[in-house]
Design an enzyme around this catalytic site. Sequence first.
Site, short mmCIF file in Angstrom:
data_model
loop_
_atom_site.label_atom_id
_atom_site.label_comp_id
_atom_site.label_asym_id
_atom_site.label_seq_id
_atom_site.Cartn_x
_atom_site.Cartn_y
_atom_site.Cartn_z
N ARG A 122 0.82 -1.21 0.00
CA ARG A 122 0.00 0.00 0.00
C ARG A 122 0.86 1.27 0.00
O ARG A 122 0.45 2.30 0.54
CB ARG A 122 -0.98 0.02 1.18
CG ARG A 122 -2.07 -1.03 1.10
CD ARG A 122 -3.11 -0.82 2.18
NE ARG A 122 -4.00 -1.97 2.29
CZ ARG A 122 -4.58 -2.38 3.41
NH1 ARG A 122 -4.33 -1.73 4.54
NH2 ARG A 122 -5.37 -3.43 3.42
N ARG B 93 -3.34 6.25 0.01
CA ARG B 93 -3.90 7.32 0.84
C ARG B 93 -2.91 8.05 1.72
O ARG B 93 -3.20 9.14 2.21
CB ARG B 93 -5.03 6.75 1.70
CG ARG B 93 -6.22 6.27 0.89
CD ARG B 93 -7.20 5.50 1.75
NE ARG B 93 -6.61 4.25 2.22
CZ ARG B 93 -7.21 3.44 3.09
NH1 ARG B 93 -8.39 3.75 3.59
NH2 ARG B 93 -6.63 2.31 3.46
N ARG C 134 -6.90 11.67 -6.95
CA ARG C 134 -8.09 10.84 -6.89
C ARG C 134 -9.39 11.63 -6.73
O ARG C 134 -10.48 11.04 -6.76
CB ARG C 134 -7.98 9.85 -5.72
CG ARG C 134 -7.31 8.53 -6.03
CD ARG C 134 -8.15 7.59 -6.88
NE ARG C 134 -9.52 7.47 -6.40
CZ ARG C 134 -9.90 6.72 -5.37
NH1 ARG C 134 -9.03 6.02 -4.70
NH2 ARG C 134 -11.17 6.68 -5.00
N ASP D 270 -6.75 -3.30 -7.33
CA ASP D 270 -7.46 -3.85 -6.17
C ASP D 270 -7.73 -5.31 -6.46
O ASP D 270 -7.90 -5.70 -7.63
CB ASP D 270 -8.78 -3.11 -5.92
CG ASP D 270 -9.40 -3.50 -4.58
OD1 ASP D 270 -9.11 -2.82 -3.58
OD2 ASP D 270 -10.14 -4.50 -4.54
N TYR E 265 -14.91 -12.49 0.36
CA TYR E 265 -15.69 -11.30 -0.02
C TYR E 265 -16.96 -11.66 -0.77
O TYR E 265 -18.04 -11.16 -0.47
CB TYR E 265 -14.83 -10.37 -0.89
CG TYR E 265 -13.89 -9.49 -0.12
CD1 TYR E 265 -14.37 -8.54 0.78
CD2 TYR E 265 -12.52 -9.59 -0.28
CE1 TYR E 265 -13.52 -7.71 1.49
CE2 TYR E 265 -11.65 -8.76 0.42
CZ TYR E 265 -12.15 -7.83 1.31
OH TYR E 265 -11.29 -7.02 2.01
#
Length: 347
Positions: free
Chosen positions: A29, A33, A42, A78, A157
């Site tokens: 990551r 962010r 973004r 992702d 998921y």
Amino acid sequence: MSSTGPASSPLIRALKGERTDRLPVWFMRQAGRSLPEYRDLRVGTRMLDACLTPDLAAEITLQPVRRHGVDAGIFFSDIVVPLRLAGIAVEIEPGRGPVFPDPVRTASDVARIVDIDPQAVAAAAEPVREAVRIVVEELGDTPLIGFAGAPFTLAAYVVEGGPSKEHLRARALMHADPESWHALAGWLAEVSRTFLAAQTDAGASAVQLFDSWAGSLSVADYRTYVAPHSRAALAGADAPRIHFGVGTGHLLTDMRLDGTTDAVGVDWRTPLDEAAAILGQGVTVQGNIDPALLQAPWQVVEEHVRDVIARGRAARAHILNLGHGVPPETDPDVLTRIVELAHEEQA
């Protein structure tokens, strides 16, 4: 290091079991962010749209390499992107994660999903291949790592319909209907394998399979219901392979997938020298800075990183990384200082 391409980079050499003068370091990551330039880029773009817009995905992938000087880029995407490419309805909700409006919970649900040709992913993956080509051209000698989600984590998921803590429905399906479970996990393995191939065919130099939720499994369930499918997902990758899971200290031996993996990522719970003793000398270790310590004073971070590096010397080779992903509130300057520290240390 001379300009001889990614194959001679410290990271790829470490994956092959070599120790070089420079300890390779990258962060899970690292693109995302924690970087203000990412947040600016973004604005107004949904996550999955960003992943499938080649110039945007490429720029996001490159941002942390430019800022931190890490030894690899990790492709910005992702784990649910290949499912979207296969035509499965999924959206990433801010603050929650991937959400599937039509969960897969019955034998008929599974039959509906596995009827989709996994090669549909390859046919729809040109935006992914184009983004990889853009990144590889700019990175030059620095390798790009492609990635995919492991079958169990993807299944968790799609069966749960979204994130969960214990993945009860997914684990129940294994035992309640093993035939449907293996059909679903086998299909997901092919989807991940196809997604990895799209990245390596376009120039990615290594791949990582993420099994974020495997830590919820017992050893017996992992061996029976999961490992064969993870092995199938990685086996076809035409590049060095990293396998990473969270909370998988009790599964480390099995995370080698019978020799399919070149490196095993270790989370922060297991010291690297202990992990190396379990894994043996036939595999490289990756990790395992505690992400929580990134918020501590620098002297605490430095002491911890030096300890991780020292413990990593017990393995055949070591790739410095976090024990999980970069938290969004991380000060980017801390990551840059860790890279500088790693490059000062003898691998």
